[in-house]
Design a protein around this motif. Structure first.
Motif, PDB file in Angstrom:
ATOM      1  N   ARG A  62      37.840  93.036 -53.046  1.00 31.92           N
ATOM      2  CA  ARG A  62      37.110  91.748 -52.726  1.00 31.92           C
ATOM      3  C   ARG A  62      38.031  90.430 -52.396  1.00 31.92           C
ATOM      4  NH1 ARG A  62      32.295  92.563 -57.449  1.00 31.92           N
ATOM      5  NH2 ARG A  62      31.388  94.113 -56.461  1.00 31.92           N
ATOM      6  N   GLU A  78      33.633  91.949 -49.300  1.00 33.99           N
ATOM      7  CA  GLU A  78      33.956  93.087 -49.692  1.00 33.99           C
ATOM      8  C   GLU A  78      34.372  94.196 -48.794  1.00 33.99           C
ATOM      9  OE1 GLU A  78      32.018  94.832 -53.303  1.00 33.99           O
ATOM     10  OE2 GLU A  78      31.491  96.636 -51.802  1.00 33.99           O
ATOM     11  N   LYS A  90      31.206  93.087 -45.930  1.00 30.81           N
ATOM     12  CA  LYS A  90      29.846  92.413 -46.450  1.00 30.81           C
ATOM     13  C   LYS A  90      30.188  91.059 -46.968  1.00 30.81           C
ATOM     14  CE  LYS A  90      27.482  96.837 -47.255  1.00 30.81           C
ATOM     15  NZ  LYS A  90      26.944  97.891 -48.214  1.00 30.81           N
ATOM     16  N   GLN A 115      29.600  86.345 -42.094  1.00 27.72           N
ATOM     17  CA  GLN A 115      29.756  87.873 -42.168  1.00 27.72           C
ATOM     18  C   GLN A 115      30.019  88.315 -40.728  1.00 27.72           C
ATOM     19  OE1 GLN A 115      27.510  90.239 -44.918  1.00 27.72           O
ATOM     20  NE2 GLN A 115      26.541  91.093 -43.055  1.00 27.72           N
ATOM     21  N   TYR A 128      30.378  84.127 -54.579  1.00 26.45           N
ATOM     22  CA  TYR A 128      30.501  84.537 -52.918  1.00 26.45           C
ATOM     23  C   TYR A 128      31.946  85.170 -52.718  1.00 26.45           C
ATOM     24  CZ  TYR A 128      25.832  82.687 -52.250  1.00 26.45           C
ATOM     25  OH  TYR A 128      24.478  82.312 -52.527  1.00 26.45           O
ATOM     26  N   LYS A 154      22.834  79.497 -46.559  1.00 26.55           N
ATOM     27  CA  LYS A 154      22.798  80.864 -46.584  1.00 26.55           C
ATOM     28  C   LYS A 154      22.841  81.649 -45.363  1.00 26.55           C
ATOM     29  CE  LYS A 154      20.679  81.474 -51.369  1.00 26.55           C
ATOM     30  NZ  LYS A 154      19.331  81.630 -52.045  1.00 26.55           N
ATOM     31  N   GLN A 203      28.795  89.051 -50.145  1.00 22.41           N
ATOM     32  CA  GLN A 203      27.993  89.339 -51.198  1.00 22.41           C
ATOM     33  C   GLN A 203      28.096  88.338 -52.232  1.00 22.41           C
ATOM     34  OE1 GLN A 203      29.057  93.439 -52.295  1.00 22.41           O
ATOM     35  NE2 GLN A 203      27.132  93.849 -51.041  1.00 22.41           N
ATOM     36  N   PHE A 204      27.373  88.318 -53.409  1.00 25.24           N
ATOM     37  CA  PHE A 204      27.198  87.283 -54.235  1.00 25.24           C
ATOM     38  C   PHE A 204      27.097  88.017 -55.835  1.00 25.24           C
ATOM     39  CE2 PHE A 204      24.754  84.532 -57.038  1.00 25.24           C
ATOM     40  CZ  PHE A 204      25.690  83.682 -57.399  1.00 25.24           C
ATOM     41  N   ASN A 205      28.034  87.679 -56.725  1.00 25.29           N
ATOM     42  CA  ASN A 205      27.253  87.730 -58.193  1.00 25.29           C
ATOM     43  C   ASN A 205      27.722  86.320 -58.781  1.00 25.29           C
ATOM     44  OD1 ASN A 205      29.974  87.923 -59.252  1.00 25.29           O
ATOM     45  ND2 ASN A 205      29.887  90.356 -58.900  1.00 25.29           N
TER      46      ASN A 205
END
Length: 872
Positions: A513, A489, A477, A464, A486, A457, A479-481
Motif C-alpha cells: 500500500r 493498493e 486501486k 485512480q 486513503y 471523492k 481505497q480507504f480504511n
C-alpha cells in the motif's frame, strides 16, 4: 473502600488511581469504566457484576500492587448489560473517555457521563411501554405534636409529577399502590421504611442524607425548576411535607446527572376524595392488573379491558383501573363519551386509525429533551404530532361533553411538525454516527461541506484512473480504511512497475500500500469536510432537540388528551366485544346489579359451560348478604364479580351486566383466600386477622366489603365467634354494603337478629352419587358444604372418600362410633360424639351468666344446652 484492596493508592497504576478517584465520588454505584472498546469494572464491583450478569471474572495486573478482580463487556453491548443490572436493583454510573486517546497527553481524561438507577432510566430495554416507572420520595416533618408525612413521585420518562399527604398508618399501602422502582428516604428513617415495606419486591430503597429533606432548601429547588417565585399556581402551597419530598426528587435527579429537566413543567397534588384508594390485597384479590396465580397479565382485568392503540393509552388505562373516580359527574362524563363511541362505529374507526399511528410522545419527548434520542425517533415524533388536527376535528364533531372538551384541549403544533419535517431526512438511519440525517437544503454550510466531500471523492476516482494509465497497472486501486485513511493498493506481481515517488504505507502478504502527494491533498480535504460535516449535523440536531424541548408543555398536554381518547375508545371496543352495558351512577348507598357476570371468568369458560349470571342488590332492607353454600359453587367468584363491576363503573367503563345502578363506593375492601407472610413471622391466620382489622378500622358506610371465609384459620368455635362478631360490627356500626361468604352455617341465624342481614346461598342439585354446582346465588341459606363431593372431584383416593362418607353418616345419626377402617383394631375406635358432648358440657359449666359476650348465639346457656340435648 472496596477499591483499595490491592494496597495504598500510590501502589496502583495511573489508570487505576484514576478509577479509584471516580469510584470514591460514587461509592453506592456500580462504576462502568471505559477502557478502549470495553466497559471494565474492578474490585468488588467486578465480583458483583460477574455474578449478576454471568460474565467471566478475571484479574488485571496492577503495577506494583497486587492483581485486582476485573470483569467487563463491549461498549456496543452496554445497553443490554446495564438493563440487566438495573432490573436487578443496582445503580450504575457510566464513566466514559471524554477525549481522543490519540490526542491525550498521559492518561485519557474520563468523566461520569450518565447514571442509571431503577427509578431514573430512559432505556427501552428496561422500561415497560404500558406501565409507569416511578421514582418516589417520602418526607417526614413535625408540626407541633403532629407528624406530617408527604410523598412525591415522578416518572422521568413521561414528566408526570405529583405529591400527596399520607396518613402515617397508610404510608405502606400508599407506596405499595404506586409500586415505585425506587424510593428515596432520609437515612435516619431507612430502617423504619425497610420494616414497613418488608415483603414488597421490586422497590429499591435509597437512603439520602437527612439535610436533603430540609423544607427551605426544597422550596428553592422547586422554584428553580419551575421558574416561579412561589408554588401557588400549582396548588401545592399547603402541602409542606409533599413539597419537601418533591424537592428531594429534583435534587436526586440533579445528583444523578439528569441536568436537562426543563421538560418537567408541571406538578400537581393528588387530592383526598379524587380517587378511590385500593389497598394491595384488594388489587391482588380482584386481580386488577395481574393474576394471583403467576403475577402475569394473563387472567387479569387489565388484559380484558385494555384495547388501547398506543403506549400512552396503555399506561393511562392501567392507572384508571387502579384509581377509580369518586366524582359522579366525572364518571358520567366518561360513560357518555364511551356510549357515543360505542354507537358511532365510523367515528370510532377513524379515531383508531389516527391513534394507532401515534408513537409514545411522552417518552420520546423525555429522550429528546435529554439528548438521548436518534434522528429516526425525532422524525416519528413529528409525524405523530401531525395527527393532532385530525383528532381535534373528530372529537369536535362529537356531542358528548367530555369528547368536545378534549377537542378544545388539543393545541396546534404545526410549527413543531413543520420544523421536524424540514429538518430530518425521511431515509435517515437509526444512528448519528455516519451523519447524513438532515435533508439537503436545510443548512447552506452543511450542503457545501457535503459537496466538497462528494466532489473530492469523484476526484479520487480520477486519480485512480490517472495512476493506472501512468503505471500501466490495471488492477491498481484507490481505497480507504479508518486506520490508514486513503491509499493506493498494488499487488506483488506488479511491484516492479511502482514509480519511485510512491511512498510506502503498509506491507501485506499479497500486496503493498502506497500514498502520493495528490492523494494526501484530497484525503485531507475529504476528511476535514466529513469531520466538520458530522460536527455541524450534531450541533444542528442538538438545536432541533432543544427547540422541541421548549414546546414540552404543549406536547405533554396533547399527549394526555391523546391518551384519554385512546382509553375511552378502548372502553367502547370492550363494551361492544363483550356486550357490556352503561351503568347508572348516583350518590346513594344502594347498589343494584342485574344479570351480572365476572369480566374475566366469562371469557375463560368454554361454550359448553357458559358463565352463569347473578344479581346483586343492596338497598335499605338488605345491607349485608350472608352467602352460604359449598366450595366450587361460585361464592368467591360472586364476591369478586360484584367488586369488579363496581370498580369498572367508577373507572368510567361499561360493565358486564344486563343493568347496573351503582351508588358511589368510596373504597372496596376484600378478604379473600389464604396467604401467609412467614418472612415477617406472620401465619396465615395472623395475616387474615391483620387484613380483617384493617377493613374494620377503615371502612365507612359508603364502602363495599367482600369477605370470604373469615375465621377459617383457627378452631371452629374461635373462627365462628370472630366471624359472628365481625358481622355484627359491620352491620350495626359501619353499615357498609357487605358480601359475606361463609361455611359457618350458624351465621344464617343473623338474619333473624340483625336488620339488613339477608341470607343467600349457592345452589346445587343432588343426585344419588354426586352433586351438580349450578353457580346460581339465590335467596335463603343452606346447611351442607358438600366437602366430600369436592374431595372426590379433586381425585382423592376412593378409600378415603368411602371412609369419609361412613364417618359423615355416623355424625348425622348422632352415633359417631362408626365402623373402624379395616386396618384399625376394634379397641382403637373413637366415639367422636362423646368427645364433642364432653366439650360442650364443659363449656356450659364454665359460662359466667352475668358476663355474657355479645356473641350470644354461641355462649348463651339455653342455646348450648338445647344443642346438646338435640345431639343426644
Amino acid at each position: 473502600m472496596a477499591g483499595k484492596k490491592g494496597g495504598g493508592a500510590t501502589e496502583h497504576s495511573p489508570m487505576m488511581r484514576q478509577y479509584l478517584e471516580v469510584k470514591e465520588r460514587y461509592p453506592d454505584y456500580l462504576l462502568l469504566f471505559r477502557v478502549g472498546d470495553f466497559y471494565e469494572t474492578f474490585f468488588d464491583d467486578a465480583c458483583t457484576i460477574s455474578s449478576a450478569v454471568n460474565i467471566v471474572l478475571t484479574r488485571r495486573s496492577n503495577g506494583a500492587a497486587a492483581d485486582v478482580p476485573m470483569a467487563g463487556f463491549p461498549h456496543h453491548a452496554s445497553e443490554g448489560y446495564i438493563a440487566k443490572l438495573v432490573r436487578k436493583g443496582f445503580k450504575v454510573a457510566v464513566c466514559d473517555q471524554v477525549e481522543d486517546p490519540a490526542m491525550a497527553k498521559g492518561i485519557v481524561r474520563r468523566e461520569v457521563t450518565d447514571i442509571v438507577t431503577p427509578g431514573v432510566t430512559y432505556s427501552d430495554s428496561i422500561l415497560d411501554d404500558c406501565r409507569n416507572n416511578y421514582l418516589c420520595a417520602a418526607a417526614f416533618l413535625k408540626d407541633g405534636r403532629r407528624k406530617l408525612t408527604g410523598v412525591a413521585y415522578v416518572d422521568v420518562t413521561t414528566a408526570e409529577f405529583r405529591i400527596a399527604t399520607v396518613l402515617s398508618e397508610s404510608l405502606g399501602d400508599f407506596i405499595r399502590s404506586l409500586h415505585p422502582s425506587e424510593l428515596l428516604v432520609p437515612q435516619s428513617e431507612k430502617g423504619n421504611m425497610e420494616a414497613l415495606l418488608k415483603g414488597s419486591t421490586g422497590i429499591l430503597l435509597t437512603g439520602l442524607d437527612d439535610w436533603m429533606f430540609g423544607e427551605e432548601h426544597a422550596g428553592e429547588v422547586l422554584s428553580r425548576q419551575f421558574r416561579t417565585h412561589s408554588l401557588k399556581g400549582f396548588g401545592i402551597e399547603g402541602n409542606r411535607a409533599g413539597r419537601v419530598a418533591a424537592g428531594v426528587i429534583l435534587q436526586y435527579l440533579e445528583e444523578t446527572r439528569q441536568g436537562r429537566l426543563q421538560y418537567i413543567t408541571r406538578i400537581a397534588e393528588t387530592q383526598d376524595g379524587e380517587f378511590m384508594m385500593l389497598d394491595l390485597q384488594t388489587k391482588r384479590n380482584l386481580e386488577i392488573i395481574s393474576s394471583m396465580q403467576d403475577g402475569s397479565l394473563n387472567g387479569s382485568l387489565l388484559q380484558v379491558i385494555d384495547r388501547t392503540s398506543n403506549p400512552m393509552g396503555g399506561r393511562l388505562i392501567r392507572r384508571w383501573l387502579q384509581r377509580p373516580l369518586l366524582s359522579a359527574e366525572r364518571i358520567r362524563m366518561r360513560h357518555d363519551a364511551v356510549e357515543e363511541l360505542l354507537c358511532e362505529r365510523r367515528r370510532r374507526g377513524s379515531l383508531d386509525e389516527l391513534l394507532s399511528g401515534i408513537n409514545d410522545l411522552e417518552r420520546s419527548l423525555a429522550r429528546i429533551a435529554t439528548f438521548r434520542t436518534s434522528p429516526r425517533e425525532v422524525l416519528q415524533f413529528g409525524r405523530s404530532l401531525s395527527a393532532v388536527p385530525g383528532l381535534r376535528a373528530l372529537a369536535g364533531e362529537c356531542s358528548s361533553g367530555r369528547l368536545r372538551t378534549l377537542a378544545t384541549e388539543l393545541e396546534d403544533v404545526g410549527e413543531l411538525t413543520d420544523a421536524v419535517e424540514r429538518a430530518i431526512d425521511p431515509e435517515c438511519g437509526a444512528s448519528m454516527r455516519d451523519g447524513g440525517y438532515f435533508r439537503a437544503g436545510y443548512n447552506h454550510e452543511l450542503d457545501e461541506l457535503r459537496s466538497i466531500s462528494s466532489t473530492a471523492k469523484d476526484r479520487l476516482m480520477e486519480i485512480q484512473q490517472e495512476e493506472r494509465l501512468r503505471t500501466g497497472i490495471s488492477s491498481l486501486k484507490v481505497q480507504f480504511n479508518r486506520v490508514f485513511g486513503y491509499y493506493i493498493e498494488i499487488s506483488r506481481a506488479n511491484i516492479d512497475k511502482v514509480p519511485a515517488f510512491y511512498e510506502k504505507k503498509q506491507t501485506l502478504v499479497n500486496a503493498e500500500r502506497y500514498t502520493i502527494p495528490a492523494l494526501k491533498e484530497y484525503e485531507e480535504k475529504i476528511l476535514h469536510a466529513e469531520e466538520k460535516s458530522l460536527r455541524l449535523e450534531a450541533d444542528l440536531f442538538h438545536e432541533l432537540c432543544a427547540m422541541i424541548a421548549g414546546h414540552a408543555s404543549v406536547v405533554q398536554k396533547n399527549a394526555a388528551v391523546i391518551a384519554e381518547l385512546d382509553c375511552l375508545r378502548s372502553y367502547a371496543v370492550a363494551a361492544e366485544e363483550y356486550g357490556y352495558t352503561k351503568p347508572e351512577i348516583d350518590e346513594s348507598r344502594n347498589l343494584r346489579i342485574l344479570g351480572g357476570r365476572h369480566p374475566v371468568l366469562e371469557l375463560l369458560l368454554s361454550p359448553d359451560d357458559p358463565f352463569v349470571k347473578n344479581d346483586c342488590v343492596f338497598d335499605d332492607s338488605q345491607r349485608m348478604l350472608m352467602i352460604t353454600g359449598p366450595n366450587m359453587a361460585g361464592k368467591s367468584s360472586y364476591l369478586r364479580q360484584a367488586g369488579l363491576i363496581v370498580l369498572l363503573a367508577q373507572a368510567g367503563s361499561f360493565v358486564p351486566a344486563e343493568s347496573a345502578e351503582i351508588g358511589l363506593v368510596d373504597r372496596i375492601f376484600t378478604r379473600v383466600g389464604a396467604s401467609d407472610n412467614l418472612a415477617s413471622g406472620e401465619s396465615t391466620f395472623l395475616v387474615e386477622m391483620n387484613e380483617a382489622a384493617s377493613i374494620l378500622n377503615n371502612a365507612t358506610a359508603s364502602s363495599l366489603i367482600l369477605l370470604d371465609e373469615i375465621g377459617r384459620g383457627t378452631s371452629t368455635f374461635d373462627g365462628m365467634s370472630i366471624a359472628w362478631a365481625m358481622s355484627e360490627y359491620i352491620a350495626e356500626t359501619i353499615c357498609a354494603r357487605t358480601l359475606f361468604a361463609t361455611h359457618y352455617h350458624e351465621l344464617a341465624e343473623l338474619e333473624e337478629r340483625l336488620p339488613g342481614v339477608v341470607n343467600y346461598n349457592a345452589t346445587v342439585i343432588e343426585s344419588a352419587d354426586s352433586v351438580i354446582f349450578l353457580r346460581k346465588i339465590v335467596r335463603g341459606s343452606t346447611d351442607n358444604s358438600y366437602g366430600i363431593e369436592v374431595a372426590r372431584m379433586a381425585g382423592m383416593p376412593r378409600e378415603v372418600i368411602d371412609r369419609a362418607r361412613q364417618i359423615m353418616a355416623g355424625l348425622e345419626k348422632h352415633d359417631v362410633a362408626v365402623p373402624a377402617a379395616p386396618a384399625v383394631r376394634e379397641s382403637m375406635q373413637i366415639n367422636l360424639f362423646d368427645a364433642v358432648e364432653s366439650r360442650l358440657q364443659a363449656a356450659i359449666e364454665a359460662i359466667d351468666i352475668d358476663r355474657l359476650t355479645p356473641i350470644d348465639a354461641l355462649l348463651e346457656l339455653k342455646k348450648l344446652q338445647g344443642y346438646l340435648n338435640a345431639r343426644r
